[in-house]
Motif scaffolding. Structure first.
Motif, PDB file in Angstrom:
ATOM      1  N   ALA A 295       0.889  -1.308   0.058  1.00 32.73           N
ATOM      2  CA  ALA A 295       0.082  -0.092  -0.245  1.00 32.73           C
ATOM      3  C   ALA A 295       0.956   1.256  -0.063  1.00 32.73           C
ATOM      4  CB  ALA A 295      -0.909   0.267   1.179  1.00 32.73           C
ATOM      5  N   THR A 297       0.794   5.723   0.183  1.00 32.13           N
ATOM      6  CA  THR A 297       0.037   7.137   0.265  1.00 32.13           C
ATOM      7  C   THR A 297       0.328   7.694  -0.967  1.00 32.13           C
ATOM      8  OG1 THR A 297       0.429   7.211   2.644  1.00 32.13           O
ATOM      9  CG2 THR A 297      -0.404   9.043   1.623  1.00 32.13           C
ATOM     10  N   SER A 324     -13.694   3.020  -8.463  1.00 29.53           N
ATOM     11  CA  SER A 324     -14.946   2.892  -7.825  1.00 29.53           C
ATOM     12  C   SER A 324     -15.948   2.840  -8.877  1.00 29.53           C
ATOM     13  CB  SER A 324     -14.893   4.275  -6.992  1.00 29.53           C
ATOM     14  OG  SER A 324     -13.912   4.033  -6.010  1.00 29.53           O
ATOM     15  N   GLN A 392      -5.298  -1.268  -6.883  1.00 31.53           N
ATOM     16  CA  GLN A 392      -6.621  -0.730  -6.475  1.00 31.53           C
ATOM     17  C   GLN A 392      -6.331   1.001  -6.365  1.00 31.53           C
ATOM     18  OE1 GLN A 392      -8.813  -2.990  -3.395  1.00 31.53           O
ATOM     19  NE2 GLN A 392      -7.027  -4.192  -3.404  1.00 31.53           N
ATOM     20  N   ASP A 394      -8.635   3.026  -6.487  1.00 33.60           N
ATOM     21  CA  ASP A 394      -9.415   3.708  -5.326  1.00 33.60           C
ATOM     22  C   ASP A 394      -9.450   2.903  -4.306  1.00 33.60           C
ATOM     23  OD1 ASP A 394      -9.974   6.039  -6.896  1.00 33.60           O
ATOM     24  OD2 ASP A 394     -11.441   5.117  -7.949  1.00 33.60           O
ATOM     25  N   CYS A 395      -9.589   3.213  -3.208  1.00 33.73           N
ATOM     26  CA  CYS A 395      -9.943   2.341  -1.956  1.00 33.73           C
ATOM     27  C   CYS A 395     -11.107   1.839  -1.891  1.00 33.73           C
ATOM     28  CB  CYS A 395      -9.814   3.202  -0.625  1.00 33.73           C
ATOM     29  SG  CYS A 395      -9.685   2.476   1.035  1.00 33.73           S
ATOM     30  N   TYR A 402     -11.566  -5.556  -0.578  1.00 35.53           N
ATOM     31  CA  TYR A 402     -10.154  -5.616  -0.958  1.00 35.53           C
ATOM     32  C   TYR A 402      -9.927  -7.011  -1.037  1.00 35.53           C
ATOM     33  CZ  TYR A 402      -5.323  -5.594   0.067  1.00 35.53           C
ATOM     34  OH  TYR A 402      -3.792  -5.802  -0.242  1.00 35.53           O
ATOM     35  N   LEU A 420      -2.044  -1.078  -3.282  1.00 41.89           N
ATOM     36  CA  LEU A 420      -3.261  -0.244  -2.910  1.00 41.89           C
ATOM     37  C   LEU A 420      -3.082   1.169  -3.027  1.00 41.89           C
ATOM     38  CD1 LEU A 420      -6.042   0.095  -1.605  1.00 41.89           C
ATOM     39  CD2 LEU A 420      -5.199  -0.414   0.364  1.00 41.89           C
ATOM     40  N   LEU A 422      -3.578   4.726  -1.414  1.00 37.08           N
ATOM     41  CA  LEU A 422      -4.414   5.202  -0.428  1.00 37.08           C
ATOM     42  C   LEU A 422      -4.339   7.121  -0.308  1.00 37.08           C
ATOM     43  CD1 LEU A 422      -3.914   2.898   2.338  1.00 37.08           C
ATOM     44  CD2 LEU A 422      -6.157   3.039   1.105  1.00 37.08           C
ATOM     45  N   GLU A 426      -7.248   8.114   3.936  1.00 31.86           N
ATOM     46  CA  GLU A 426      -7.902   6.958   3.698  1.00 31.86           C
ATOM     47  C   GLU A 426      -6.871   5.755   4.636  1.00 31.86           C
ATOM     48  OE1 GLU A 426     -10.042   7.126  -0.451  1.00 31.86           O
ATOM     49  OE2 GLU A 426      -8.052   6.273  -0.342  1.00 31.86           O
ATOM     50  N   MET A 429      -7.355   2.536   6.571  1.00 32.96           N
ATOM     51  CA  MET A 429      -7.826   1.007   6.015  1.00 32.96           C
ATOM     52  C   MET A 429      -6.799   0.357   6.396  1.00 32.96           C
ATOM     53  SD  MET A 429      -9.653  -1.073   3.908  1.00 32.96           S
ATOM     54  CE  MET A 429     -10.915  -0.353   3.297  1.00 32.96           C
TER      55      MET A 429
END
Length: 462
Positions: A295, A297, A324, A392, A394-395, A402, A420, A422, A426, A429
């Motif tokens: 993941a 940021t 999304s 991903q 979008d979260c 997930y 992912l 984020l 977010e 998560m």
């Protein structure tokens, strides 16, 4: 001319002989299943596997081998027709969910099966469906004997293919009933003759409401695949309407990567003392062990730049990108297409016509490309050749979403990777994922903008 009566007589004798042999086999299977029925609540995975070359079926002393301890399909009480189809398709050893659930399912019990994505859940319910109707000697005049409900058209199509493989040598009629097809009137003419229905909730309900003489009063088995999604709010009204028209006395099986234990859900489906089988509940990870998860940021205004840089750094990969909404999928797909990244681009979302969706799914299965999609591709779909990356962008809404998304890679014995994105708001998560036993590595990147290919290669350890 003179030989014709003899030929007919011989043919009739052959049919009688085959029928007698089939009845003998069914009698033997029922006796085997009943005599070695596993204890309710027991876990077949805890049993010591049968030794190699151990006798299977009826033994010398008249007893039967313990099919609860089976690790291979050949050790189960299955009909020759099913066994031949499994052999032809190359199925030999069972996966954990198959080993744990099939002994309970074959003796007619209700089953709640939970296992990681890509673990072989489809065979765990298709085999009992085919075997149940075979032992009941189900025919065209008996009507609908089994209904398998899937939340999406693509997954329903995939299930239907597995059903055709397992039922290859049986004489059942089966139909795929999904929305978006033009031949609904033709379906209405034939649906009353079908023994097994693989369908989406909306299409099944349409037939229940509109098709003359369509009824399921003799239903033997109901299966919900991706059950948590079908039991969700979006399908609640349709499912309640469907279940109200089904007989309460039936076998019911629910399978998913994340399973319900809701008393309310189980009551509305009329489940009777179901076997709760969660083969990976005590595992260290809720996701496949061969899946590397990352993941990072990414500020909202830099998300597209990051996604573009990622695609450019992985031009020889098969990449699934989750966004999304349909609108976002269309926008990103069109924008990237104009920029020509050097890899084929495709998009898949719920507003596309069914034929187009199936074509895109098939193309992505066969070639290296990037597929931008909504969660329509997150549930159960098995892409023939390994997906290298799940991105991903979008979260997801929750941990279950997930898990389903990343489950499109690292299937069966393959490896896979996921990333992912984020936004700073977010980051909670990550705590939710770790609490759910999802091993995810967090990469912190300061001053992120257009990442170079070299930096990306280092970040994701390609």
């Amino acid at each position: 001319m003179g030989n014709k009566p003899k030929s007919k007589s011989k043919s009739k004798a052959d049919r009688k002989e085959r029928r007698s042999a089939e009845l003998d086999e069914i009698s033997l299977l029922n006796e085997w299943i009943e005599s070695q029925k596993p204890d309710s609540g027991s876990n077949p995975l805890a049993l010591k596997p049968l030794p190699d070359n151990a006798p299977v079926g009826r033994l010398h002393d008249g007893s039967f081998s313990a099919y609860s301890a089976a690790t291979k399909f050949s050790e189960l009480p299955l009909s020759k027709k099913t066994m031949d189809a499994l052999k032809k398709a190359g199925y030999v050893k069972m996966t954990e969910i198959q080993r744990a659930s099939l002994p309970h399912a074959l003796c007619g019990r209700d089953v709640l099966g939970a296992a990681k994505t890509g673990s072989g859940k489809t065979l765990a319910f298709v085999i009992p469906v085919v075997e149940k109707l075979h032992k009941e000697r189900w025919g065209p005049e008996d009507g609908v004997g089994s209904i398998i409900i899937s939340p999406t058209r693509e997954l329903a199509g995939q299930l239907f293919d597995v059903l055709k493989t397992v039922g290859k040598f049986h004489n059942f009629s089966a139909g795929l009933l999904i929305g978006g097809r033009k031949d609904v009137e033709m379906e209405k003419e034939r649906v009353n003759e079908l023994n097994i229905l693989v369908c989406t909730p909306g299409r099944l309900l349409q037939h229940m409401d509109e098709t003359p003489n369509f009824e399921c009063s003799q239903l033997q088995i109901l299966v919900l695949d991706e059950a948590d999604r079908i039991l969700d709010v979006g399908f609640k009204k349709s499912l309640n309407a469907i279940v109200s028209q089904l007989p309460k006395h039936r076998q019911t099986m629910l399978f998913s990567a994340t399973q319900t234990k809701s008393v309310q859900d189980l009551a509305r489906l009329s489940l009777k003392d179901p076997e709760y089988i969660s083969v990976h509940e005590k595992a260290e990870s809720a996701t496949p062990s061969r899946l590397q998860q990352t993941a990072m940021t990414v500020p909202l205004d830099q998300k597209l730049d990051m996604l573009w840089s990622f695609v450019k750094a992985h031009l020889n990969s098969k990449i699934l990108v989750f966004l999304s909404t349909c609108k976002q999928v269309k926008f990103v797909y069109e924008a990237f297409k104009k920029l020509r990244p050097g890899i084929p681009l495709k998009c898949l979302h719920g507003r596309m016509k069914q034929e187009r969706r199936i074509n895109i799914y098939s193309q992505f299965c066969e070639q290296r490309s990037v597929l931008f999609c909504t969660d329509v591709a997150a549930r159960g779909l098995d892409f023939n050749k390994a997906v290298d990356w799940v991105v991903q962008a979008d979260c997801p809404d929750d941990v279950a979403s997930y898990i389903h998304r990343v489950g499109r890679t690292a299937r069966y014995l393959s490896g896979g990777r996921s990333v992912l994105f984020l936004t700073p708001s977010e980051m909670k998560m990550i705590d939710k994922l770790k609490a759910a036993k999802v091993p995810i590595q967090v990469i912190k990147v300061n001053g992120l903008f257009l990442m170079t290919e070299a930096v990306l290669l280092i970040l994701f350890a390609i």
